[in-house]
Scaffold this motif. Structure first.
Motif, PDB file in Angstrom:
ATOM      1  N   THR A  78       2.085   6.697  -0.329  1.00  0.00           N
ATOM      2  CA  THR A  78       0.618   6.769  -0.305  1.00  0.00           C
ATOM      3  C   THR A  78       0.107   6.985   1.118  1.00  0.00           C
ATOM      4  O   THR A  78      -0.777   7.827   1.352  1.00  0.00           O
ATOM      5  CB  THR A  78       0.001   5.477  -0.880  1.00  0.00           C
ATOM      6  OG1 THR A  78       0.439   5.315  -2.233  1.00  0.00           O
ATOM      7  CG2 THR A  78      -1.521   5.545  -0.847  1.00  0.00           C
ATOM      8  N   PHE A  79       0.663   6.254   2.071  1.00  0.00           N
ATOM      9  CA  PHE A  79       0.231   6.419   3.458  1.00  0.00           C
ATOM     10  C   PHE A  79       0.633   7.793   3.998  1.00  0.00           C
ATOM     11  O   PHE A  79      -0.143   8.450   4.698  1.00  0.00           O
ATOM     12  CB  PHE A  79       0.836   5.319   4.340  1.00  0.00           C
ATOM     13  CG  PHE A  79       0.107   4.013   4.257  1.00  0.00           C
ATOM     14  CD1 PHE A  79      -1.253   3.942   4.509  1.00  0.00           C
ATOM     15  CD2 PHE A  79       0.775   2.846   3.932  1.00  0.00           C
ATOM     16  CE1 PHE A  79      -1.937   2.742   4.431  1.00  0.00           C
ATOM     17  CE2 PHE A  79       0.103   1.634   3.846  1.00  0.00           C
ATOM     18  CZ  PHE A  79      -1.257   1.579   4.096  1.00  0.00           C
ATOM     19  N   GLY A  80       1.849   8.240   3.657  1.00  0.00           N
ATOM     20  CA  GLY A  80       2.264   9.568   4.089  1.00  0.00           C
ATOM     21  C   GLY A  80       1.357  10.644   3.522  1.00  0.00           C
ATOM     22  O   GLY A  80       0.952  11.578   4.224  1.00  0.00           O
ATOM     23  N   ALA A  81       1.007  10.501   2.247  1.00  0.00           N
ATOM     24  CA  ALA A  81       0.125  11.476   1.596  1.00  0.00           C
ATOM     25  C   ALA A  81      -1.284  11.423   2.182  1.00  0.00           C
ATOM     26  O   ALA A  81      -1.964  12.453   2.286  1.00  0.00           O
ATOM     27  CB  ALA A  81       0.075  11.206   0.096  1.00  0.00           C
ATOM     28  N   ALA A  82      -1.733  10.233   2.582  1.00  0.00           N
ATOM     29  CA  ALA A  82      -3.070  10.090   3.167  1.00  0.00           C
ATOM     30  C   ALA A  82      -3.164  10.847   4.484  1.00  0.00           C
ATOM     31  O   ALA A  82      -4.142  11.561   4.744  1.00  0.00           O
ATOM     32  CB  ALA A  82      -3.388   8.613   3.385  1.00  0.00           C
ATOM     33  N   TYR A  83      -2.140  10.716   5.318  1.00  0.00           N
ATOM     34  CA  TYR A  83      -2.137  11.461   6.584  1.00  0.00           C
ATOM     35  C   TYR A  83      -2.001  12.958   6.334  1.00  0.00           C
ATOM     36  O   TYR A  83      -2.605  13.775   7.044  1.00  0.00           O
ATOM     37  CB  TYR A  83      -1.010  10.959   7.486  1.00  0.00           C
ATOM     38  CG  TYR A  83      -1.365   9.685   8.225  1.00  0.00           C
ATOM     39  CD1 TYR A  83      -2.300   9.707   9.262  1.00  0.00           C
ATOM     40  CD2 TYR A  83      -0.781   8.472   7.885  1.00  0.00           C
ATOM     41  CE1 TYR A  83      -2.634   8.546   9.936  1.00  0.00           C
ATOM     42  CE2 TYR A  83      -1.114   7.309   8.546  1.00  0.00           C
ATOM     43  CZ  TYR A  83      -2.043   7.348   9.577  1.00  0.00           C
ATOM     44  OH  TYR A  83      -2.387   6.189  10.232  1.00  0.00           O
ATOM     45  N   VAL A 128      -6.519   4.104   8.586  1.00  0.00           N
ATOM     46  CA  VAL A 128      -5.319   4.017   7.745  1.00  0.00           C
ATOM     47  C   VAL A 128      -4.271   3.139   8.419  1.00  0.00           C
ATOM     48  O   VAL A 128      -3.587   2.337   7.765  1.00  0.00           O
ATOM     49  CB  VAL A 128      -4.744   5.417   7.467  1.00  0.00           C
ATOM     50  CG1 VAL A 128      -3.450   5.313   6.664  1.00  0.00           C
ATOM     51  CG2 VAL A 128      -5.750   6.266   6.701  1.00  0.00           C
ATOM     52  N   ALA A 129      -4.143   3.263   9.744  1.00  0.00           N
ATOM     53  CA  ALA A 129      -3.166   2.467  10.485  1.00  0.00           C
ATOM     54  C   ALA A 129      -3.470   0.975  10.377  1.00  0.00           C
ATOM     55  O   ALA A 129      -2.564   0.147  10.241  1.00  0.00           O
ATOM     56  CB  ALA A 129      -3.154   2.890  11.952  1.00  0.00           C
ATOM     57  N   LEU A 130      -4.740   0.632  10.450  1.00  0.00           N
ATOM     58  CA  LEU A 130      -5.130  -0.774  10.324  1.00  0.00           C
ATOM     59  C   LEU A 130      -4.806  -1.303   8.929  1.00  0.00           C
ATOM     60  O   LEU A 130      -4.316  -2.437   8.774  1.00  0.00           O
ATOM     61  CB  LEU A 130      -6.620  -0.933  10.625  1.00  0.00           C
ATOM     62  CG  LEU A 130      -7.159  -2.375  10.647  1.00  0.00           C
ATOM     63  CD1 LEU A 130      -6.420  -3.200  11.694  1.00  0.00           C
ATOM     64  CD2 LEU A 130      -8.650  -2.371  10.928  1.00  0.00           C
ATOM     65  N   LEU A 131      -5.052  -0.473   7.908  1.00  0.00           N
ATOM     66  CA  LEU A 131      -4.697  -0.858   6.542  1.00  0.00           C
ATOM     67  C   LEU A 131      -3.184  -1.094   6.425  1.00  0.00           C
ATOM     68  O   LEU A 131      -2.743  -2.033   5.744  1.00  0.00           O
ATOM     69  CB  LEU A 131      -5.123   0.228   5.560  1.00  0.00           C
ATOM     70  CG  LEU A 131      -6.623   0.343   5.261  1.00  0.00           C
ATOM     71  CD1 LEU A 131      -6.884   1.564   4.374  1.00  0.00           C
ATOM     72  CD2 LEU A 131      -7.140  -0.920   4.582  1.00  0.00           C
ATOM     73  N   ALA A 132      -2.415  -0.248   7.097  1.00  0.00           N
ATOM     74  CA  ALA A 132      -0.960  -0.391   7.072  1.00  0.00           C
ATOM     75  C   ALA A 132      -0.536  -1.706   7.725  1.00  0.00           C
ATOM     76  O   ALA A 132       0.355  -2.405   7.224  1.00  0.00           O
ATOM     77  CB  ALA A 132      -0.304   0.784   7.785  1.00  0.00           C
ATOM     78  N   GLY A 133      -1.170  -2.045   8.852  1.00  0.00           N
ATOM     79  CA  GLY A 133      -0.852  -3.298   9.526  1.00  0.00           C
ATOM     80  C   GLY A 133      -1.181  -4.499   8.665  1.00  0.00           C
ATOM     81  O   GLY A 133      -0.388  -5.456   8.579  1.00  0.00           O
ATOM     82  N   VAL A 134      -2.328  -4.461   8.007  1.00  0.00           N
ATOM     83  CA  VAL A 134      -2.727  -5.554   7.110  1.00  0.00           C
ATOM     84  C   VAL A 134      -1.760  -5.654   5.940  1.00  0.00           C
ATOM     85  O   VAL A 134      -1.385  -6.764   5.519  1.00  0.00           O
ATOM     86  CB  VAL A 134      -4.173  -5.337   6.609  1.00  0.00           C
ATOM     87  CG1 VAL A 134      -4.520  -6.356   5.527  1.00  0.00           C
ATOM     88  CG2 VAL A 134      -5.153  -5.450   7.775  1.00  0.00           C
ATOM     89  N   VAL A 179       0.087  -6.828  12.668  1.00  0.00           N
ATOM     90  CA  VAL A 179      -1.090  -6.004  12.356  1.00  0.00           C
ATOM     91  C   VAL A 179      -1.401  -5.026  13.486  1.00  0.00           C
ATOM     92  O   VAL A 179      -1.442  -3.811  13.270  1.00  0.00           O
ATOM     93  CB  VAL A 179      -2.314  -6.883  12.028  1.00  0.00           C
ATOM     94  CG1 VAL A 179      -3.543  -6.003  11.786  1.00  0.00           C
ATOM     95  CG2 VAL A 179      -2.039  -7.740  10.796  1.00  0.00           C
ATOM     96  N   PRO A 180      -1.617  -5.500  14.750  1.00  0.00           N
ATOM     97  CA  PRO A 180      -1.902  -4.529  15.815  1.00  0.00           C
ATOM     98  C   PRO A 180      -0.699  -3.656  16.157  1.00  0.00           C
ATOM     99  O   PRO A 180      -0.864  -2.482  16.481  1.00  0.00           O
ATOM    100  CB  PRO A 180      -2.304  -5.413  17.001  1.00  0.00           C
ATOM    101  CG  PRO A 180      -1.705  -6.745  16.725  1.00  0.00           C
ATOM    102  CD  PRO A 180      -1.734  -6.894  15.230  1.00  0.00           C
ATOM    103  N   LEU A 181       0.512  -4.225  16.061  1.00  0.00           N
ATOM    104  CA  LEU A 181       1.700  -3.438  16.413  1.00  0.00           C
ATOM    105  C   LEU A 181       1.913  -2.310  15.417  1.00  0.00           C
ATOM    106  O   LEU A 181       2.171  -1.164  15.809  1.00  0.00           O
ATOM    107  CB  LEU A 181       2.935  -4.335  16.464  1.00  0.00           C
ATOM    108  CG  LEU A 181       4.244  -3.621  16.837  1.00  0.00           C
ATOM    109  CD1 LEU A 181       4.141  -2.985  18.218  1.00  0.00           C
ATOM    110  CD2 LEU A 181       5.427  -4.586  16.791  1.00  0.00           C
ATOM    111  N   ALA A 182       1.803  -2.613  14.136  1.00  0.00           N
ATOM    112  CA  ALA A 182       1.978  -1.577  13.118  1.00  0.00           C
ATOM    113  C   ALA A 182       0.870  -0.534  13.217  1.00  0.00           C
ATOM    114  O   ALA A 182       1.130   0.668  13.085  1.00  0.00           O
ATOM    115  CB  ALA A 182       1.993  -2.198  11.726  1.00  0.00           C
ATOM    116  N   ALA A 183      -0.360  -0.990  13.455  1.00  0.00           N
ATOM    117  CA  ALA A 183      -1.479  -0.046  13.578  1.00  0.00           C
ATOM    118  C   ALA A 183      -1.242   0.909  14.743  1.00  0.00           C
ATOM    119  O   ALA A 183      -1.439   2.126  14.616  1.00  0.00           O
ATOM    120  CB  ALA A 183      -2.790  -0.812  13.773  1.00  0.00           C
TER     121      ALA A 183
END
Length: 315
Positions: free
Chosen positions: A80-85, A117-123, A149-153
């Motif tokens: 989903t994240f790959g498709a979003a980007y 999207v990055a912030l959503l991924a971190g959460v 959260v911040p590192l993943a974002a």
């Protein structure tokens, strides 16, 4: 047949077929790339069909669906994240074609979407308790808790932009990403992480293998931002969800070189009004020095593979 061989074989075949079908359609729609005027070596590439990333991303997504990889929540979210980007990249490519110039979305529009999207991924990483990271070359793990959260974002934004910057020569981004996903699959397998994420990494390897015959010098199709942003999203998502977030910088060292070379060029020019590199990113500097696109792509892939083998030796 062993699933580890079947998955990439199927995604490779699907990618080959989708590319073969997509390229004539893109030509018919006149979906040709507009080359930046200051890249003199690429003038003859103007008009080459773009948005080829649609083919290998669709091939990977469909293969994952057929083999039931979405039954694993982390894999489904990663896709989903790959498709979003990829979707924002597709919009950027469409605007470039509509305006008939190499200017799509504005920089701030891209970064706002990427950051959201990055912030959503971190959460997601935090709520799914994906907070344990494998430390490259140390053979240890580290639970960073809420700092994920911040590192993943940051990792998502950095990966998508650096992969996007690496996509500047025929076969470059695709071949480096192929090596990255192959190493990531091996890391996930050795660490005993999610079998589904391991299989998804193999699926992406196969999809890129099917795309590369159409993209190596001289390219019949470019992946466009559709492909490069989508690949960056997959690099970040599969790495983050398998605990290998820190390996993005270690194995993806050439992605880092692309990003750092642009950053250094901008800072150095602002301070001195001189250029640190003949042209940034680094692959364009190497091209200006006289190296062919094929040699540069081969060197980048080799460095990525060697960095990956070094990382695997310490797991």
């Amino acid at each position: 047949m062993n699933i580890a061989f079947l998955l990439p074989a199927v995604s490779c075949g699907a990618s080959l077929l989708l590319c073969a079908a997509l390229i004539p359609l893109l030509k018919k729609l006149r979906a040709g790339q507009y080359i930046l005027g200051y890249v003199e070596e690429h003038k003859e590439k103007t008009g080459t069909p773009t948005m080829g990333g649609l083919a290998f991303i669709a091939a990977a997504a469909l293969t994952a669906l057929v083999f039931g990889l979405y039954a694993d929540r982390h894999t489904a979210v990663a896709v989903t994240f790959g498709a979003a980007y990829a979707a924002v990249g597709f919009l950027d490519d469409l605007l470039k074609l509509r305006r008939r110039r190499n200017l799509g979305l504005k920089a701030y529009q891209k970064i706002v979407f990427q950051a959201a999207v990055a912030l959503l991924a971190g959460v997601y990483c935090y709520r799914a308790r994906l907070t344990v990271l494998y430390i490259p070359f140390a053979g240890t793990e580290w639970d960073i808790g809420g700092w994920i959260v911040p590192l993943a974002a940051f990792a998502f934004v950095a990966a998508t932009n650096c992969v996007n910057l690496t996509d500047g020569l025929d076969g470059l981004a695709a071949s480096v990403c192929f090596c990255y996903f192959a190493v990531l699959a091996a890391l996930i397998r050795k660490e005993g992480e999610s079998a589904s994420l391991f299989q998804m990494a193999l699926v992406l390897c196969g999809a890129l293998a099917g795309y590369l015959p159409y993209n190596t010098s001289r390219a019949s199709v470019f992946m466009g931002d559709t492909g490069s942003l989508g690949l960056g999203g997959f690099v970040a998502a599969l790495s983050a969800f398998s605990g290998n977030l820190l390996y993005i910088a270690a194995v993806g060292v050439m992605f880092v070189c692309s990003g750092i070379s642009v950053l250094c060029q901008v800072i150095y020019y602002k301070k001195t009004k001189k250029r640190l590199f003949r042209m940034a990113p680094l692959h364009h500097h190497l091209q200006k020095l006289g190296y062919s696109e094929s040699k540069i792509a081969c060197a980048y892939s080799l460095v990525t593979a060697l960095a990956g083998l070094l990382c695997l030796a310490f797991v």
